[in-house]
Write a protein that holds these residues in place. Structure first.
Motif, short mmCIF file in Angstrom:
data_model
loop_
_atom_site.label_atom_id
_atom_site.label_comp_id
_atom_site.label_asym_id
_atom_site.label_seq_id
_atom_site.Cartn_x
_atom_site.Cartn_y
_atom_site.Cartn_z
N ASP A 1 0.77 -1.26 0.05
CA ASP A 1 -0.21 0.07 0.06
C ASP A 1 0.73 1.28 0.00
O ASP A 1 0.40 2.47 -0.19
N ALA A 2 2.26 1.08 0.02
CA ALA A 2 3.00 2.29 0.27
C ALA A 2 3.05 3.28 -0.91
O ALA A 2 3.32 4.50 -0.78
N GLY A 3 2.95 2.65 -2.21
CA GLY A 3 2.80 3.77 -3.42
C GLY A 3 4.24 3.94 -3.79
O GLY A 3 4.53 4.70 -4.59
N LYS A 4 5.35 3.28 -3.10
CA LYS A 4 7.04 3.80 -3.41
C LYS A 4 7.77 2.31 -2.99
O LYS A 4 7.12 1.40 -2.56
N LEU A 5 8.62 2.25 -3.57
CA LEU A 5 9.68 1.01 -3.16
C LEU A 5 9.97 1.16 -1.81
O LEU A 5 10.32 2.26 -1.05
N PRO A 6 9.96 0.02 -1.15
CA PRO A 6 10.35 -0.09 0.45
C PRO A 6 11.77 0.36 0.56
O PRO A 6 12.70 -0.04 -0.21
N ALA A 7 12.23 0.72 1.79
CA ALA A 7 13.59 0.91 2.22
C ALA A 7 14.00 -0.29 2.34
O ALA A 7 13.44 -1.56 2.79
N ILE A 8 15.30 -0.66 2.38
CA ILE A 8 15.84 -1.91 2.65
C ILE A 8 16.60 -1.84 3.91
O ILE A 8 17.17 -1.14 4.30
N VAL A 9 15.77 -2.92 4.84
CA VAL A 9 16.58 -2.75 6.25
C VAL A 9 17.98 -2.95 6.57
O VAL A 9 18.40 -3.75 5.78
N GLN A 10 18.50 -2.43 7.65
CA GLN A 10 19.89 -2.77 7.70
C GLN A 10 20.12 -3.70 8.88
O GLN A 10 19.20 -3.82 9.67
N ALA A 11 21.28 -4.05 9.18
CA ALA A 11 21.71 -5.16 10.24
C ALA A 11 21.42 -4.42 11.67
O ALA A 11 21.68 -2.91 11.72
N GLY A 12 20.48 -5.20 12.35
CA GLY A 12 20.17 -4.50 13.67
C GLY A 12 18.73 -4.70 13.83
O GLY A 12 18.13 -4.58 14.93
N HIS A 13 18.12 -4.63 12.69
CA HIS A 13 16.57 -4.93 12.48
C HIS A 13 16.27 -6.13 12.71
O HIS A 13 16.80 -7.16 12.38
N PRO A 14 15.24 -6.59 13.79
CA PRO A 14 15.06 -7.76 14.42
C PRO A 14 14.43 -8.82 13.25
O PRO A 14 14.73 -9.92 13.38
N VAL A 15 13.93 -8.39 12.42
CA VAL A 15 13.31 -9.27 11.23
C VAL A 15 14.55 -10.06 10.60
O VAL A 15 14.32 -11.12 10.18
N LEU A 16 15.65 -9.43 10.43
CA LEU A 16 16.75 -9.80 9.80
C LEU A 16 17.55 -11.13 10.61
O LEU A 16 18.08 -11.81 9.99
N ARG A 17 17.16 -10.98 11.94
CA ARG A 17 17.57 -11.91 12.94
C ARG A 17 16.81 -13.07 13.07
O ARG A 17 16.95 -13.79 14.25
N SER A 18 15.56 -13.05 12.71
CA SER A 18 14.49 -13.94 13.00
C SER A 18 14.20 -15.08 11.93
O SER A 18 14.58 -14.93 10.36
N ARG A 19 13.87 -16.04 12.22
CA ARG A 19 13.61 -17.23 11.18
C ARG A 19 12.29 -16.74 10.66
O ARG A 19 11.38 -16.75 11.05
N ALA A 20 12.48 -16.77 8.95
CA ALA A 20 11.01 -16.40 8.36
C ALA A 20 9.98 -17.22 8.35
O ALA A 20 10.42 -18.56 8.30
N LEU A 21 8.99 -16.99 8.13
CA LEU A 21 7.81 -18.00 8.20
C LEU A 21 7.90 -18.69 6.83
O LEU A 21 7.93 -18.12 5.81
N PRO A 22 7.44 -19.94 6.66
CA PRO A 22 7.33 -20.64 5.56
C PRO A 22 6.06 -20.00 4.85
O PRO A 22 5.19 -19.69 5.64
N PHE A 23 5.94 -20.08 3.47
CA PHE A 23 4.85 -19.59 2.83
C PHE A 23 3.91 -20.99 2.95
O PHE A 23 4.19 -21.83 2.32
#
Length: 213
Positions: A21-43
Motif C-alpha cells: 500500500d506504500a505507493g513507493k519502493l520499500p526501504a531496505i532494512v539494515q543489520a540490527g533490524h530484528p526481522v533480519l535475525r529471525s527465522r522467516a515464516l514458511p509460505f
C-alpha cells in the motif's frame, strides 16, 4: 524496554500490507533490524495469488534499483521465506573467470533449502544490501543443490555452481536469520572505499596476506 518481535501470520500480513500500500519502493532494512535475525515464516498460502505476485514485483524492482543480485523478503521487513535472484550485470573477463560468474536469469524462490555438492569451497569478498558500505570474505561451498517452490507453487530441485551458488546461499541464509558476516573472515571486513583502494582483485590472496586472515 521494547518488546521482543512476535513473528507470526498476523505480523506477516501487516508488513506485507504496508509494502503493497506504500505507493513507493520499500526501504531496505539494515543489520540490527530484528526481522533480519529471525527465522522467516514458511509460505503456506498466507497471501492471495495477486498479493504474492505484486510483492514479488516490488521486490524485483527494489533489488534492481539498489542495485543488487538478490533480495530476500526480510530485507524489506517481511518475515516470509521468499527471495528474488538475478545477475545480469557486466563483469570483466578476468573477474568472471576468477569468480566462475555466469549470468543468472530472474527467478523466485519460496521455502528454499540447500545442501553442498562436493567438498570444494570458494572464497570471495561478498557484500549485502542490508549491510550497506561493507564487504568481507566468505568461504562457501562452490556448488549447491537448491530445493524450492516457485511463485506458482511448483517444486524444483536445481544445482548451482560458482557465483550463482554464492547468490543462492546468501539469499537463502537471509530466510533463516543469517547474515553473511556470520560466516565471514571478520579480519577481512572492509569499507567500500578501502575495498576499492586495496582489495578489489579477482582473487583474495592479497587481502589474506595484507589483512592476515
Amino acid at each position: 524496554m521494547p518488546e521482543l518481535l512476535l513473528i507470526d501470520d498476523a505480523y506477516l500480513r501487516v508488513t506485507v500490507a504496508a509494502v503493497l500500500d506504500a505507493g513507493k519502493l520499500p526501504a531496505i532494512v539494515q543489520a540490527g533490524h530484528p526481522v533480519l535475525r529471525s527465522r522467516a515464516l514458511p509460505f503456506t498460502g498466507q497471501l492471495a495469488p495477486d498479493e504474492l505476485a505484486r510483492l514479488i514485483e516490488i521486490m524485483t524492482e527494489t533489488m534492481r534499483a539498489a542495485p543488487g543480485v538478490g533480495l530476500a523478503a526480510p530485507q524489506i521487513g517481511i518475515p516470509l521465506q521468499l527471495a528474488v535472484l538475478e545477475d545480469q550485470y557486466e563483469s570483466t573477463a578476468e573477474n568472471a573467470a576468477a569468480r566462475d560468474r555466469e549470468p543468472l536469469e530472474l527467478f523466485t524462490i519460496i521455502n528454499p533449502s540447500y545442501q553442498p555438492v562436493g567438498d570444494a569451497l570458494a572464497s570471495h569478498y561478498e557484500g549485502c544490501l542490508s549491510m550497506s558500505g561493507w564487504q568481507a570474505v566468505v568461504d562457501r561451498p562452490a556448488s549447491v543443490e537448491l530445493k524450492y517452490d516457485d511463485e506458482h507453487g511448483t517444486a524444483h530441485t536445481a544445482t548451482f555452481s560458482g557465483w550463482q551458488a554464492r547468490i543462492v546461499q546468501h539469499e537463502t541464509d537471509h530466510l533463516f536469520g543469517t547474515l553473511y558476516i556470520d560466516k565471514a573472515h571478520t579480519r577481512s571486513l572492509a569499507g567500500n572505499a578501502e575495498y576499492s583502494t586495496f582489495w578489489a582483485n579477482p582473487e583474495v590472496a592479497a587481502a589474506k596476506a595484507g589483512l592476515r586472515f
